[in-house]
Write a protein that holds these residues in place. Structure first.
Motif, PDB file in Angstrom:
ATOM      1  N   LEU A 153       0.827  -1.206   0.000  1.00  7.82           N
ATOM      2  CA  LEU A 153       0.000   0.000   0.000  1.00  7.82           C
ATOM      3  C   LEU A 153       0.863   1.260   0.000  1.00  7.82           C
ATOM      4  CD1 LEU A 153      -2.692  -0.980   2.654  1.00  7.82           C
ATOM      5  CD2 LEU A 153      -3.017  -0.773   0.187  1.00  7.82           C
ATOM      6  N   GLY A 154       2.072   1.162   0.529  1.00  7.67           N
ATOM      7  CA  GLY A 154       2.976   2.306   0.604  1.00  7.67           C
ATOM      8  C   GLY A 154       3.745   2.554  -0.676  1.00  7.67           C
ATOM      9  N   VAL A 155       3.610   1.690  -1.681  1.00  2.36           N
ATOM     10  CA  VAL A 155       4.315   1.858  -2.949  1.00  2.36           C
ATOM     11  C   VAL A 155       3.416   2.636  -3.899  1.00  2.36           C
ATOM     12  CG1 VAL A 155       5.350   0.669  -4.911  1.00  2.36           C
ATOM     13  CG2 VAL A 155       5.558  -0.303  -2.617  1.00  2.36           C
ATOM     14  N   GLN A 156       3.964   3.668  -4.491  1.00  2.00           N
ATOM     15  CA  GLN A 156       3.179   4.441  -5.447  1.00  2.00           C
ATOM     16  C   GLN A 156       4.054   4.898  -6.604  1.00  2.00           C
ATOM     17  OE1 GLN A 156       1.815   8.317  -4.097  1.00  2.00           O
ATOM     18  NE2 GLN A 156       3.005   8.072  -2.230  1.00  2.00           N
ATOM     19  N   ASN A 157       3.413   5.247  -7.684  1.00  2.00           N
ATOM     20  CA  ASN A 157       4.101   5.722  -8.873  1.00  2.00           C
ATOM     21  C   ASN A 157       4.639   7.115  -8.591  1.00  2.00           C
ATOM     22  OD1 ASN A 157       4.881   6.669 -11.365  1.00  2.00           O
ATOM     23  ND2 ASN A 157       3.009   6.070 -12.410  1.00  2.00           N
ATOM     24  N   SER A 158       5.931   7.291  -8.724  1.00  2.00           N
ATOM     25  CA  SER A 158       6.519   8.600  -8.440  1.00  2.00           C
ATOM     26  C   SER A 158       7.030   9.280  -9.705  1.00  2.00           C
ATOM     27  CB  SER A 158       7.643   8.471  -7.411  1.00  2.00           C
ATOM     28  OG  SER A 158       8.671   7.665  -7.918  1.00  2.00           O
ATOM     29  N   SER A 159       6.498   8.900 -10.864  1.00  4.40           N
ATOM     30  CA  SER A 159       6.908   9.588 -12.092  1.00  4.40           C
ATOM     31  C   SER A 159       6.399  11.028 -12.043  1.00  4.40           C
ATOM     32  CB  SER A 159       6.381   8.861 -13.322  1.00  4.40           C
ATOM     33  OG  SER A 159       4.989   8.800 -13.312  1.00  4.40           O
TER      34      SER A 159
END
Length: 115
Positions: A43-49
């Motif tokens: 849940l803590g992983v997100q797209n940081s583009s």
């Protein structure tokens, strides 16, 4: 998006696990070691583009005819800015530098003369 409960966090953390909310899939706020905090689960992983206008400089040199009338060699007005725009779906402060502090912005407006 800290999950330790000691600092401000994103609204996504509002429904996290508590003794009263045991059916939540968002981990509890926890500090001082241990596992299964927000950063330890997917849940803590997100797209940081992101797309960022990191530096912009614009200037205008006044015409020579104006300079002669003003008894100047030349004159320039300029603007420089850093981190003016960031386009991202990242929920934290800064997709490039992490979540400690937001990226600072800088604005400089100036006028340069030569006699």
């Amino acid at each position: 998006m800290s999950g330790n409960g000691l600092t401000a966090t994103h609204t996504d953390m509002a429904g996290r696990w508590t003794p009263e909310n045991k059916s939540s899939t968002i981990p509890r706020a926890f500090y001082a070691g241990g596992r299964y905090s927000y950063g330890d689960v997917d849940l803590g992983v997100q797209n940081s583009s992101f797309l960022r206008m990191a530096v912009l400089s614009v200037y205008y040199d006044f015409p020579a005819s104006w300079m002669k009338a003003a008894r100047l060699k030349n004159a320039r007005i300029y603007f420089t800015g850093n981190n003016l725009l960031t386009v991202t779906s990242y929920k934290g402060y800064d997709p490039e530098g992490g979540d400690s502090y937001p990226a600072s912005k800088m604005y400089v407006l100036g006028l340069r003369f030569s006699f």
